[in-house]
Design a protein around this motif. Structure first.
Motif, PDB file in Angstrom:
ATOM      1  N   LYS A  12      67.516  34.336  90.122  1.00 54.01           N
ATOM      2  CA  LYS A  12      68.799  34.599  90.181  1.00 54.01           C
ATOM      3  C   LYS A  12      69.617  34.116  91.265  1.00 54.01           C
ATOM      4  CE  LYS A  12      69.824  39.045  88.927  1.00 54.01           C
ATOM      5  NZ  LYS A  12      70.314  38.799  87.573  1.00 54.01           N
TER       6      LYS A  12
ATOM      7  N   LYS B   7      70.496  29.832  82.362  1.00 56.53           N
ATOM      8  CA  LYS B   7      70.220  30.575  81.182  1.00 56.53           C
ATOM      9  C   LYS B   7      71.654  31.046  80.669  1.00 56.53           C
ATOM     10  CE  LYS B   7      65.712  30.696  81.407  1.00 56.53           C
ATOM     11  NZ  LYS B   7      64.789  30.414  80.416  1.00 56.53           N
TER      12      LYS B   7
ATOM     13  N   GLU C 137      61.686  30.451  88.057  1.00 58.53           N
ATOM     14  CA  GLU C 137      63.246  31.138  87.845  1.00 58.53           C
ATOM     15  C   GLU C 137      63.439  32.132  88.821  1.00 58.53           C
ATOM     16  OE1 GLU C 137      63.136  32.429  83.667  1.00 58.53           O
ATOM     17  OE2 GLU C 137      62.323  30.623  82.812  1.00 58.53           O
TER      18      GLU C 137
ATOM     19  N   ASP D  48      63.802  34.551  94.021  1.00 62.52           N
ATOM     20  CA  ASP D  48      62.816  34.412  93.183  1.00 62.52           C
ATOM     21  C   ASP D  48      61.778  35.576  93.727  1.00 62.52           C
ATOM     22  OD1 ASP D  48      60.298  34.243  91.403  1.00 62.52           O
ATOM     23  OD2 ASP D  48      60.452  32.090  91.734  1.00 62.52           O
TER      24      ASP D  48
ATOM     25  N   GLU E 123      71.026  33.602  85.691  1.00 59.54           N
ATOM     26  CA  GLU E 123      69.396  33.431  85.909  1.00 59.54           C
ATOM     27  C   GLU E 123      69.426  31.939  85.585  1.00 59.54           C
ATOM     28  OE1 GLU E 123      67.231  35.706  86.288  1.00 59.54           O
ATOM     29  OE2 GLU E 123      68.663  37.641  86.197  1.00 59.54           O
TER      30      GLU E 123
END
Length: 294
Positions: A5, A60, A3, A18, A43
């Protein structure tokens, strides 16, 4: 799955941060099918075998998002307005503030090019507006990209926050960021004498590290539409009206023609400034005249 941004969007690519790794990704076709556009600030879940060939698999949930500039999950908006060139516009500032308040983002008002007032006058008029906004409760920071000392009060606002720099073209957003972090070397340009406004110099949205926070330098623009704000919501985007509206006789008071309106009474006694109330009425008519969406 890893994951990260999204910190930059350019030409169909999304650059995902990351940790210390930045991965160039494309969005899956399912996003277009579901009418989801990944935004800087999102995200995301992604997959990548190397740093140049990744794919975003999931976006997300967002806590907020802006349309212009296109960015999400913002903690605060630093609204940059110049003292001169272009001249400070309280009407345009109030339009920005309404949009920011509607998205429940904290606004910081930054007046740039304060050095120009020393030679060209107009300081007393601007000081009056500054007092008004500070009385409402807004943070107002006075700056000049040419005076390093004036930039120091801005720095604490960046700490561990995601900030968006926004404002009319030509007010000096990129110049301020260059002064705060010279190695950025963001492109700047002069005011167009013919148009009386700035030329667009920032072409995309990108999150950059300033101090212990992330800041987005965004393309400038000169107008805002209240496409997602309804008549009954507008006064809540004016903090001083929001406080007074609880004392209005009618719960759905629009603060126009209703009797025993606490907001109108505050305007008459000076508790709410006349220029803010006039802008509210103008924005209200604009929303009422808006064509219905189907």
């Amino acid at each position: 799955m890893p994951e990260g941004k999204i910190v930059k969007a350019l030409s169909g690519f999304y650059y995902v941060l990351d940790g210390n790794r930045k991965v160039q990704c494309r969005g899956r076709g399912i996003f277009r099918k579901n009418k989801i556009t990944p935004l800087v600030g999102d995200e995301v879940v992604y997959q990548a075998e190397n740093d140049l060939e990744g794919y975003i698999l999931e976006v997300k949930d967002r806590k907020n998002e802006l349309i212009r500039p296109p960015i999400s999950n913002v903690d605060q908006a630093i609204l940059v307005f110049s003292a001169l060139e272009p001249e400070f516009s309280p009407v345009l500032l109030d339009r920005f503030l309404v949009l920011i308040e509607a998205n429940e983002i904290e606004p910081i008002i930054c007046i740039s090019k304060m050095d120009l007032l020393e030679d060209k006058g107009g300081k007393s008029r601007l000081e009056s507006y500054i007092r008004d906004y500070r009385d409402i409760g807004y943070h107002v920071v006075l700056t000049s990209a040419l005076e390093e000392e004036s930039l120091q009060p801005l720095l604490p606002f960046f700490q561990e926050r995601i900030s968006v720099f926004a404002g009319q073209s030509g007010v000096g957003k990129s110049s301020l960021l260059n002064a705060l972090k010279p190695e950025l070397e963001l492109k700047t340009n002069d005011i167009s004498n013919h148009l009386g406004r700035g030329k667009h110099t920032t072409r995309h949205v990108e999150l950059i590290h300033v101090g212990d926070g992330l800041v987005a330098d965004t393309p400038g623009f000169s107008s805002l539409d209240f496409t997602d704000i309804e008549v009954e919501e507008l006064s809540y985007c004016f903090p001083e009206m929001r406080k007074k509206s609880a004392d209005c006789k009618f719960r759905a008071c629009t603060h126009t023609a209703e009797p025993k309106c606490a907001v109108k009474a505050a305007v008459e006694t000076g508790g709410i400034t006349e220029h803010r109330y006039k802008n509210y009425l103008s924005f209200l008519e604009e929303i009422k005249d808006r064509k219905p969406r189907y």
